[in-house]
Every structure is written in C-alpha cells, then in structure tokens.
Design a protein around this motif. Structure first.
Motif, PDB file in Angstrom:
ATOM      1  N   UNK A  75       0.856  -1.197   0.000  1.00 49.80           N
ATOM      2  CA  UNK A  75       0.000   0.000   0.000  1.00 49.80           C
ATOM      3  C   UNK A  75       0.890   1.244   0.000  1.00 49.80           C
ATOM      4  N   UNK A  76       0.672   2.119  -0.955  1.00 49.38           N
ATOM      5  CA  UNK A  76       1.370   3.406  -0.955  1.00 49.38           C
ATOM      6  C   UNK A  76       0.499   4.434  -0.251  1.00 49.38           C
ATOM      7  N   UNK A  77       1.077   5.113   0.753  1.00 47.86           N
ATOM      8  CA  UNK A  77       0.445   6.297   1.345  1.00 47.86           C
ATOM      9  C   UNK A  77       1.272   7.469   0.829  1.00 47.86           C
ATOM     10  N   UNK A  78       0.703   8.292  -0.038  1.00 51.61           N
ATOM     11  CA  UNK A  78       1.503   9.329  -0.682  1.00 51.61           C
ATOM     12  C   UNK A  78       0.783  10.652  -0.742  1.00 51.61           C
ATOM     13  N   UNK A  79       1.554  11.735  -0.602  1.00 55.62           N
ATOM     14  CA  UNK A  79       0.991  13.083  -0.625  1.00 55.62           C
ATOM     15  C   UNK A  79       1.152  13.699  -2.015  1.00 55.62           C
ATOM     16  N   UNK A  80       0.273  14.627  -2.312  1.00 54.25           N
ATOM     17  CA  UNK A  80       0.352  15.458  -3.509  1.00 54.25           C
ATOM     18  C   UNK A  80       0.466  14.625  -4.793  1.00 54.25           C
ATOM     19  N   UNK A  81      -0.384  13.619  -4.894  1.00 55.76           N
ATOM     20  CA  UNK A  81      -0.508  12.876  -6.153  1.00 55.76           C
ATOM     21  C   UNK A  81       0.774  12.273  -6.664  1.00 55.76           C
ATOM     22  N   UNK A  82       1.419  11.423  -5.901  1.00 52.41           N
ATOM     23  CA  UNK A  82       2.655  10.715  -6.304  1.00 52.41           C
ATOM     24  C   UNK A  82       3.828  11.682  -6.485  1.00 52.41           C
ATOM     25  N   UNK A  83       3.714  12.937  -6.000  1.00 48.98           N
ATOM     26  CA  UNK A  83       4.760  13.932  -6.274  1.00 48.98           C
ATOM     27  C   UNK A  83       5.393  14.470  -5.001  1.00 48.98           C
ATOM     28  N   UNK A  84       5.095  13.885  -3.857  1.00 46.07           N
ATOM     29  CA  UNK A  84       5.692  14.376  -2.616  1.00 46.07           C
ATOM     30  C   UNK A  84       5.984  13.175  -1.713  1.00 46.07           C
ATOM     31  N   UNK A  85       6.114  13.436  -0.408  1.00 49.87           N
ATOM     32  CA  UNK A  85       6.521  12.374   0.511  1.00 49.87           C
ATOM     33  C   UNK A  85       5.534  11.202   0.498  1.00 49.87           C
ATOM     34  N   UNK A  86       6.074  10.015   0.725  1.00 56.74           N
ATOM     35  CA  UNK A  86       5.214   8.829   0.734  1.00 56.74           C
ATOM     36  C   UNK A  86       5.870   7.741   1.581  1.00 56.74           C
ATOM     37  N   UNK A  87       5.076   6.738   1.896  1.00 56.63           N
ATOM     38  CA  UNK A  87       5.593   5.516   2.512  1.00 56.63           C
ATOM     39  C   UNK A  87       4.934   4.324   1.842  1.00 56.63           C
ATOM     40  N   UNK A  88       5.627   3.194   1.850  1.00 52.70           N
ATOM     41  CA  UNK A  88       5.069   1.937   1.342  1.00 52.70           C
ATOM     42  C   UNK A  88       4.899   0.990   2.520  1.00 52.70           C
ATOM     43  N   UNK A  89       3.670   0.482   2.669  1.00 54.97           N
ATOM     44  CA  UNK A  89       3.358  -0.417   3.777  1.00 54.97           C
ATOM     45  C   UNK A  89       3.024  -1.803   3.217  1.00 54.97           C
TER      46      UNK A  89
END
Ligand SMILES: [Fe+2]
Length: 400
Positions: free
Chosen positions: A29-43
């Motif tokens: 699962x990707x938790x990502x900000x600003x539509x794949x263009x900013x900080x994110x984490x993969x769970x």
C-alpha cells in the motif's frame, strides 16, 4: 517529513513479489501526498487494505453546531478548565474556533478512541496533561506532556490514554489542531533536500518516530473516517494494523516543546523566531523559557502590535506570562487576539518587568503555544461556556 525511516520487514526493492510465510503475497500500500509527487511511505499488509464490508453515516456533533463570526469584534479569553466535557481524543473534542484552513479544539480524554482516519488533512495534537499512546498503521508513539504529535492525513490510528508514565486517574488534556492540508516544519528551516539547517530551532534528533509496526489480527474492524462530507464508520474485513513492515518519509512523529531551542535577540524578537510548524494559511509557534532580551535598555516583552493579516490564538501552558499580568490569563487559558484589534502588554507590565530585570530577573519561564491564522477565526458556540466576559476590558481596567 523528509526523513527516511524503515520499520519491520520490507522487500529488497519497491513493487516486487514479497511473500508471506504461507507463500501468499503481502499487499503493498502506498500512502503518498500530492498525487505521487511528494513524501510517501510503502506499507506491507498481511491482508488487502481495500477490503471493506460496511459503510455507515455517523453524526458529527462537533461540526454540526456551526461556527460564527467574531461579531461584534472582541478579543477573547477562554478558560479550558471550565470546559467540562469528557470523552475520547477523537469524538470528545470540543471545538473552540476555526475557519476553512484549520479547526482548533480542546479535549479531556479518559477513554480509548475508536480507530480513526482523518482524510481532510494533517492533525497536530499538543498534549497538555496526562500520557497517551498513539497506535497507528505505522506503529506506536508514547506521548508525554509538551509533545506535539503530528498525524499525517489518512493515517489510521487510535489514542489510548494512560500510556506508560501516566499518573493513576490523570485524564489526558490536549489542544487539537486539524488542518485542511499538511502541517510541516517551516521550509526556511530545511535544506533544498530536506535536512534541518543549523539555524533551525530543532532538528531530526528531536523528532520521535513510531515504534513498530504493530501486527494486529482481527476481522470486521470499524474505522471512523472523516472526509469533507462528514464522518463515516467503515468496517474493514481485516484489522488495518496487519502491517509487517514499511519504509518512507511519511509517518506520525512527536516533537516535545522542551526540545525547541529559543532564539533570543538583544532587543525584542517577533514571533516568527518561535515558529515550529507551517500549515495551510496558519503557523504554529512555541514560546519557551529563555533569557530575556539582553540590551540594558531593552523592553523585554512584546510591544503593542496589530498583525493586520492575522488572528492570533495563544494557549498558555506553563510558567508566568509577564506581559498579561492582571488580565485573568493563567495556565490553561486560551486567548484570541483578532485582526481589527491592537493587542499588547497589560498597562504597567512593561514597568514591572523592567523593575524585575533591575532586581536581577534575567529569564522568563513562560511556555505557550500560538497559532496565527491568515484568515479570520470563527467561534464555536461550545467555547462560550468557558469564556471570560471581562477580558476585553482588561487593558482599560489596568490603565485606570
Ligand atoms: Fe500577539
């Protein structure tokens, strides 16, 4: 957060086959900000994080009571000690003020919250009293008084009062700041690639990430979700905390106000030196114990000021706030000094502080949290029960 962390087990590369001991695939699962263009984490979940089995509307008592303009215009003073409601740290929030950018509430919590996901923006919880554990899809944070806990938008989590270190029976009290966007360290504190710069009043070492992840099992697990439409209770087929590992730059973290390194000038420094976080159209500042301004001719408390573009909310946390002596403001007070009104020290306060300096008092022990908004704050009717109706006249009273 631009600070990479990894917890638990993750595969060698992103988006490759990562198998459970039984041979099945973990669900990425990707938790990502600003539509794949900013900080994110993969769970990596044991079960699909998409499997919901029920959706029910939930009454949102706090939002339904409505916010009203500060009219007729007045500076305000609320005593949080007089807010008597209790509940959990999510549904027990008592709204004080807000606008389209931010909602500010106070909560006294003595029970565990349900699982919660705020999809309208980041939240920052400032813990005033008690101890509380945040459990989240990323893992846990044990919060103590003075902690700001930043919870990114969309994080499924819950709050459990009386974490380790809590005094028996001591309720949790917290100021809750809900943004319509992201709450981050100010950009000017960071290098181009996101490291805290030397002049910043705090840095990576002061931020506490989560311990974990948790690896919970469960079926038919309800989660309260806030979106622009209100509150929904979504029931998940499997517990959302079924995460074996995650990595990335997006996760909840805590920062304690005592770790803020105050910046002091020879003559009085304005509040931007106290800035701690940046939100959409608002800032959060921390006033901490520090040496008084050290020029022999300095006036070491604020001058009268009118931030023509801002409303200013101040939560008085500890110590002795010398600028407002005699106004009725004390520990637990919240003041609102709106645009349209010039505010400043109580008449006589400057002279008293100067006399104190002459007698050898060269430090201030005040601790306060300030939120400046760039659009007017509307008032929640619940706050009226805790309002000091004489506050607006406190400057004139002291001048007579
Ligand atoms: Fe001010």
């Amino acid at each position: 957060m631009p600070y990479y962390r990894v917890a638990g087990e993750i595969p060698r590369k992103r988006h490759v086959r990562f198998r459970r001991p039984d041979g099945g695939l973990y669900a990425e699962e990707l938790m990502g900000e600003e539509g794949f263009s900013s900080d994110s984490s993969l769970l990596y979940h044991v079960h699909p994080p998409t499997a919901i089995v029920k959706s029910e509307a939930l009454a949102d008592v706090a939002a339904e009571t409505g916010l009203a303009p500060n009219h007729p215009l007045l500076p305000r003073h609320y005593r949080t000690q007089e807010l008597t409601g209790r509940g959990d740290l999510v549904l027990g929030r008592q709204p004080l003020m807000g606008n389209d950018d931010v909602r500010i509430s106070f909560v006294t919590a003595d029970v565990q919250s349900e699982l919660y996901r705020n999809s309208t923006g980041d939240e920052t919880i400032y813990l005033h009293a008690g101890a509380v554990r945040l459990e989240s899809v990323y893992g846990t944070i044990d919060a103590v008084p003075g902690d700001y806990v930043v919870v990114p938008r969309g994080t499924i989590h819950r709050w459990i009062p009386a974490g380790p270190g809590a005094a028996a029976g001591e309720p949790v009290q917290a100021l809750v700041i809900e943004a319509r966007g992201h709450i981050r360290p100010p950009r000017r504190y960071l290098s181009q690639t996101g490291q805290f710069l030397e002049h910043a009043p705090y840095c990576e070492r002061d931020l506490r990430g989560v311990a974990g992840p948790l690896l919970a099992e469960g079926e038919d697990v309800p989660v309260i979700v806030r979106n622009r439409g209100g509150l929904t209770r979504l029931t998940y087929a499997h517990h959302p905390f079924d995460v074996v590992g995650w990595d990335g730059c997006l996760y909840p973290y805590a920062f304690n106000i005592a770790d803020f390194e105050p910046i002091v000038k020879r003559t009085h420094a304005p509040p931007p030196v106290h800035q701690t976080f940046d939100g959409p159209n608002f800032v959060i500042c921390s006033f901490c114990p520090r040496p008084l301004d050290f020029d022999p001719e300095s006036v070491p408390i604020p001058y009268n000021h009118h931030n023509v573009d801002s409303d200013e909310m101040m939560f008085y946390v500890a110590g002795d706030y010398s600028a407002r002596q005699g106004s009725g403001v004390g520990i637990g007070s919240i003041t609102l000094h709106p645009s349209g009104f010039t505010h400043g020290p109580t008449p006589g306060a400057v002279e008293a502080v100067i006399a104190g300096m002459d007698a050898g008092r060269l430090t201030t022990d005040e601790t306060a949290v300030m939120i400046d908004t760039f659009r007017p704050l509307l008032l929640a009717p619940q706050a009226g029960h805790a309002e000091d109706p004489e506050y607006a006249w406190s400057w004139a009273r002291a001048d007579r």
